[in-house]
Design a protein around this motif. Structure first.
Motif, PDB file in Angstrom:
ATOM      1  N   PRO A 138       0.694  -1.443   0.071  1.00 39.92           N
ATOM      2  CA  PRO A 138      -0.339  -0.140  -0.162  1.00 39.92           C
ATOM      3  C   PRO A 138       0.863   1.632  -0.274  1.00 39.92           C
ATOM      4  CG  PRO A 138      -1.125  -1.665   2.000  1.00 39.92           C
ATOM      5  CD  PRO A 138       0.362  -2.057   1.218  1.00 39.92           C
ATOM      6  N   ASP A 139       1.841   1.133   0.701  1.00 41.80           N
ATOM      7  CA  ASP A 139       2.542   2.481   0.924  1.00 41.80           C
ATOM      8  C   ASP A 139       3.420   2.719  -0.427  1.00 41.80           C
ATOM      9  OD1 ASP A 139       2.103   3.060   3.422  1.00 41.80           O
ATOM     10  OD2 ASP A 139       3.585   1.665   4.721  1.00 41.80           O
ATOM     11  N   ALA A 140       4.164   1.975  -1.220  1.00 37.83           N
ATOM     12  CA  ALA A 140       4.394   2.064  -2.298  1.00 37.83           C
ATOM     13  C   ALA A 140       3.253   2.471  -3.429  1.00 37.83           C
ATOM     14  CB  ALA A 140       4.811   0.843  -2.686  1.00 37.83           C
ATOM     15  N   ALA A 141       2.721   1.875  -3.759  1.00 41.36           N
ATOM     16  CA  ALA A 141       2.080   2.317  -4.578  1.00 41.36           C
ATOM     17  C   ALA A 141       0.838   3.472  -4.535  1.00 41.36           C
ATOM     18  CB  ALA A 141       0.365   1.138  -4.266  1.00 41.36           C
ATOM     19  N   LEU A 142       1.330   4.211  -3.035  1.00 42.50           N
ATOM     20  CA  LEU A 142       0.466   5.687  -2.603  1.00 42.50           C
ATOM     21  C   LEU A 142       1.391   6.303  -3.269  1.00 42.50           C
ATOM     22  CD1 LEU A 142      -0.900   7.279  -1.598  1.00 42.50           C
ATOM     23  CD2 LEU A 142      -0.492   7.064   0.502  1.00 42.50           C
ATOM     24  N   GLN A 143       2.994   6.582  -3.147  1.00 41.90           N
ATOM     25  CA  GLN A 143       4.305   6.777  -3.929  1.00 41.90           C
ATOM     26  C   GLN A 143       4.049   6.928  -4.858  1.00 41.90           C
ATOM     27  OE1 GLN A 143       5.897   8.497  -2.093  1.00 41.90           O
ATOM     28  NE2 GLN A 143       4.783   8.515  -0.149  1.00 41.90           N
ATOM     29  N   LYS A 144       3.869   6.123  -5.587  1.00 40.33           N
ATOM     30  CA  LYS A 144       3.737   6.052  -7.184  1.00 40.33           C
ATOM     31  C   LYS A 144       3.077   6.820  -7.835  1.00 40.33           C
ATOM     32  CE  LYS A 144       3.576   2.268 -11.291  1.00 40.33           C
ATOM     33  NZ  LYS A 144       3.493   1.324 -11.656  1.00 40.33           N
ATOM     34  N   LEU A 145       1.351   6.851  -7.228  1.00 44.58           N
ATOM     35  CA  LEU A 145       0.598   7.796  -7.243  1.00 44.58           C
ATOM     36  C   LEU A 145       1.195   9.571  -6.957  1.00 44.58           C
ATOM     37  CD1 LEU A 145      -2.592   6.948  -5.732  1.00 44.58           C
ATOM     38  CD2 LEU A 145      -1.856   6.814  -8.254  1.00 44.58           C
ATOM     39  N   ILE A 146       1.508   9.995  -5.871  1.00 43.19           N
ATOM     40  CA  ILE A 146       2.106  10.726  -6.007  1.00 43.19           C
ATOM     41  C   ILE A 146       3.378  11.144  -6.754  1.00 43.19           C
ATOM     42  CG2 ILE A 146       3.655  12.018  -3.392  1.00 43.19           C
ATOM     43  CD1 ILE A 146       2.421  10.164  -1.750  1.00 43.19           C
ATOM     44  N   ALA A 147       4.232  11.075  -6.563  1.00 40.39           N
ATOM     45  CA  ALA A 147       5.149  10.560  -7.804  1.00 40.39           C
ATOM     46  C   ALA A 147       4.587  11.113  -9.100  1.00 40.39           C
ATOM     47  CB  ALA A 147       6.446   9.956  -7.996  1.00 40.39           C
ATOM     48  N   GLY A 148       3.607  10.238  -9.988  1.00 43.31           N
ATOM     49  CA  GLY A 148       2.845  10.653 -10.914  1.00 43.31           C
ATOM     50  C   GLY A 148       1.708  11.981 -10.853  1.00 43.31           C
ATOM     51  N   ASN A 149       1.802  12.289  -9.718  1.00 40.71           N
ATOM     52  CA  ASN A 149       1.217  13.814  -9.543  1.00 40.71           C
ATOM     53  C   ASN A 149       2.572  14.837  -9.535  1.00 40.71           C
ATOM     54  OD1 ASN A 149      -0.335  16.469  -6.772  1.00 40.71           O
ATOM     55  ND2 ASN A 149      -1.269  15.599  -9.384  1.00 40.71           N
ATOM     56  N   LEU A 150       3.287  14.740  -9.476  1.00 41.08           N
ATOM     57  CA  LEU A 150       4.570  15.191  -9.206  1.00 41.08           C
ATOM     58  C   LEU A 150       4.789  15.581 -10.140  1.00 41.08           C
ATOM     59  CD1 LEU A 150       6.176  17.299  -7.411  1.00 41.08           C
ATOM     60  CD2 LEU A 150       7.678  15.781  -7.095  1.00 41.08           C
ATOM     61  N   ARG A 151       5.104  14.889 -11.408  1.00 38.57           N
ATOM     62  CA  ARG A 151       5.619  14.941 -12.300  1.00 38.57           C
ATOM     63  C   ARG A 151       4.459  15.464 -13.245  1.00 38.57           C
ATOM     64  NH1 ARG A 151       6.614   9.108 -11.898  1.00 38.57           N
ATOM     65  NH2 ARG A 151       4.124   9.380 -13.108  1.00 38.57           N
ATOM     66  N   PHE A 152       3.231  15.097 -13.199  1.00 37.69           N
ATOM     67  CA  PHE A 152       1.749  16.014 -13.766  1.00 37.69           C
ATOM     68  C   PHE A 152       2.032  17.436 -13.834  1.00 37.69           C
ATOM     69  CE2 PHE A 152      -2.103  17.413 -13.652  1.00 37.69           C
ATOM     70  CZ  PHE A 152      -2.336  17.842 -15.372  1.00 37.69           C
ATOM     71  N   ALA A 153       2.172  17.835 -12.511  1.00 37.83           N
ATOM     72  CA  ALA A 153       1.823  19.712 -11.679  1.00 37.83           C
ATOM     73  C   ALA A 153       2.838  20.234 -12.410  1.00 37.83           C
ATOM     74  CB  ALA A 153       1.771  19.261 -10.668  1.00 37.83           C
TER      75      ALA A 153
END
Length: 244
Positions: free
Chosen positions: A47-62
């Motif tokens: 779960p933590d790694a999956a959440l970090q993957k979402l966070i990293a993706g949003n950082l790239r987008f923003a």
């Protein structure tokens, strides 16, 4: 003649079934055999790694540096026969909040459940249970967004035509929780509604069992329409993502 007629009728019946006009009970369960139904697809991410993957993706987008992962022909063919999403997101149906884009993910990465006001209706909960229990997604996010029209309608308690107002009733309890708070009433309600829908989801025995086992993390998120940033809050009120 009776034999020939019976043969034709049976053949036509089978032909109709092959083009999807015959719906059986098995179709409801996506052709999953009962013996397989309790076994989720194994995920390589916790779960933590999956959440970090979402966070990293949003950082790239923003920050305007998207990688557009998992959008190739090879990826299309890879997931054609089976899906293995690493996240489930209950988000608003708003056209400005497409999960795969704002989290910079691709085909087969996110199991999307989209409905106005990101409300946890029985149908939405069933879809989420399918993704979490049968597909084994380790992280579930309820994603609200800035200036949500559904939440605005609930704050104003407007009478809307047709079935449009059905989501207002589902959001009103969250509005009532924060109606005395200072600040922007709609934004307060957006955040409160995310938490209210999370509490509704936690009442699902299937989801709560996954939570207790540590196989699932449920988080809330608020998407900023102006910046493209998502602020994520977990059960401990810890925030992840962008702080500015």
């Amino acid at each position: 003649m009776k034999s020939i007629k019976h043969s034709i009728q049976r053949r036509d019946f089978l032909r109709l079934g092959t083009v999807g006009l015959l719906v059986t009970a098995n179709d409801i369960f996506w052709h999953i055999k009962p013996a397989q139904a309790a076994e989720p697809i194994l995920q390589s991410l916790d779960p933590d790694a999956a959440l970090q993957k979402l966070i990293a993706g949003n950082l790239r987008f923003a920050e305007h540096h998207p990688e557009y992962p998992d959008q190739s022909l090879a990826r299309l063919q890879e997931v054609a026969q089976a899906q293995h999403p690493f996240a489930t997101i209950l988000s608003c149906a708003d056209s400005r909040v497409p999960a795969e884009i704002i989290f910079d993910q691709g085909i087969g990465d996110i199991f999307d459940v989209r409905i106005a006001g990101n409300i946890a209706t029985p149908e939405a909960i069933g879809s989420i249970e399918y993704a979490v229990v049968l597909l084994g997604t380790p992280v579930l996010m309820v994603l609200g967004h800035e200036r949500c029209g559904a939440v605005t309608a609930a704050v104003k308690n407007q009478v809307l035509p047709g079935e449009i107002g059905s989501f207002v009733k589902a959001i009103l309890p969250a509005v009532d929780q924060v109606k005395e708070q200072p600040g922007d009433a709609v934004d307060n309600a957006v955040v409160a509604n995310v938490q209210y829908q999370i509490e509704t989801l936690k009442r699902s025995p299937l989801l709560s069992e996954r939570l207790r086992s540590g196989k699932l993390k449920i988080v809330g998120g608020r998407y900023d329409l102006d910046t493209g940033k998502v602020i994520i809050t977990d059960n401990n009120n810890s925030q992840y993502g962008h702080n500015s």
